[in-house]
Design an enzyme around this catalytic site. Sequence first.
Site, mmCIF file in Angstrom:
data_model
loop_
_atom_site.group_PDB
_atom_site.id
_atom_site.type_symbol
_atom_site.label_atom_id
_atom_site.label_comp_id
_atom_site.label_asym_id
_atom_site.label_seq_id
_atom_site.Cartn_x
_atom_site.Cartn_y
_atom_site.Cartn_z
ATOM 1 N N ARG A 71 -16.411 -60.174 -33.955
ATOM 2 C CA ARG A 71 -15.534 -59.475 -33.018
ATOM 3 C C ARG A 71 -14.617 -58.522 -33.780
ATOM 4 N NH1 ARG A 71 -10.753 -61.521 -34.279
ATOM 5 N NH2 ARG A 71 -10.515 -63.751 -34.712
ATOM 6 N N GLY A 72 -13.893 -57.709 -33.013
ATOM 7 C CA GLY A 72 -12.857 -56.889 -33.620
ATOM 8 C C GLY A 72 -11.638 -57.723 -33.963
ATOM 9 N N LYS A 74 -8.398 -59.332 -36.385
ATOM 10 C CA LYS A 74 -8.224 -60.036 -37.647
ATOM 11 C C LYS A 74 -8.308 -61.542 -37.417
ATOM 12 C CE LYS A 74 -5.813 -56.271 -39.918
ATOM 13 N NZ LYS A 74 -4.749 -55.898 -40.869
ATOM 14 N N ILE A 75 -7.561 -62.309 -38.201
ATOM 15 C CA ILE A 75 -7.704 -63.758 -38.139
ATOM 16 C C ILE A 75 -6.770 -64.360 -37.089
ATOM 17 C CG2 ILE A 75 -5.967 -64.264 -39.918
ATOM 18 C CD1 ILE A 75 -7.953 -66.446 -40.961
ATOM 19 N N TRP A 77 -6.192 -68.396 -34.706
ATOM 20 C CA TRP A 77 -6.506 -69.825 -34.590
ATOM 21 C C TRP A 77 -6.905 -70.135 -33.160
ATOM 22 C CZ3 TRP A 77 -4.155 -73.477 -31.396
ATOM 23 C CH2 TRP A 77 -4.486 -74.822 -31.643
ATOM 24 N N HIS A 78 -7.854 -71.051 -32.987
ATOM 25 C CA HIS A 78 -8.182 -71.612 -31.686
ATOM 26 C C HIS A 78 -8.129 -73.129 -31.791
ATOM 27 C CE1 HIS A 78 -9.453 -67.764 -30.177
ATOM 28 N NE2 HIS A 78 -10.378 -67.647 -31.102
ATOM 29 N N GLY A 147 -9.757 -60.668 -28.665
ATOM 30 C CA GLY A 147 -10.725 -60.198 -29.651
ATOM 31 C C GLY A 147 -12.041 -60.018 -28.919
ATOM 32 N N CYS A 176 -3.459 -62.447 -36.605
ATOM 33 C CA CYS A 176 -3.874 -61.095 -36.209
ATOM 34 C C CYS A 176 -3.402 -60.046 -37.209
ATOM 35 C CB CYS A 176 -3.376 -60.755 -34.807
ATOM 36 S SG CYS A 176 -3.941 -61.940 -33.554
#
Length: 236
Positions: A71-72, A74-75, A77-78, A147, A176
């Site tokens: 996906r587009g 950055k990093i 958390w989920h 994202g 992000c």
Amino acid sequence: MYAHVGFGPGAVGYMAGWDLQKEVHSRRVAGLIPDSCLLLEHAPVYTAGKRTAASDRPLGDPGAPVIDVDRGGKITWHGPGQLTAYPIIQLRQPVDVLAYVRALEESMIRVCAEFGLRAVRVEGRSGAWLPADPSRGLQDRKIGAIGARVAKGVTMHGLALNCDCDLSWFDRIVPCGIRDAGVTSLTQETGIDVSVDDVTPLLERHLAAALGYRAWRRVHSTAPLTAVSPAEAAAS
């Protein structure tokens, strides 16, 4: 169609959710199923989009897997306490990805309003935000992340709205890639317990409206999206 995939003790591992997304996406591209949206909680995981810098990633063992995704962004958390939605829909022609992202943002902004919170967009930053309040010593706080990816005209990935998640997970990364803002949740901001169960029907309604759907239905299984029909079986 909203498909409830897994919540609470049934939280979905990221790779299992990713495999499901790909399967549903391919079936939507082929015209075998209608526009759909997967709703779920993930088991704890960090996902790094294409623009993630090395300095955004956690140092040492963050206590959850770090997975690079297509996906587009950055990093982020989920995990438990966060409602994740993966719309898998055929975008209208001409494809307007920005309008699609704005619709995802609008759905989260409307959910926040249900709890008396004024969420906004921030120029140059995707997602839903609560604006800074200098009188209370508060900076901009991100409450909902986006994202997205569009492949063959059909969307993947989507949004994540923080309900009652453990916000300390975000302390181990630069969420992000944004260093001058915070992360928050509906529970943190309202002072009451706001669960994923509380938010799910609200997001269903507001997301459908923001995307222009007048009606939708909910299923508590992914079988309607993945089952091979007799016609497909005969053609294979």
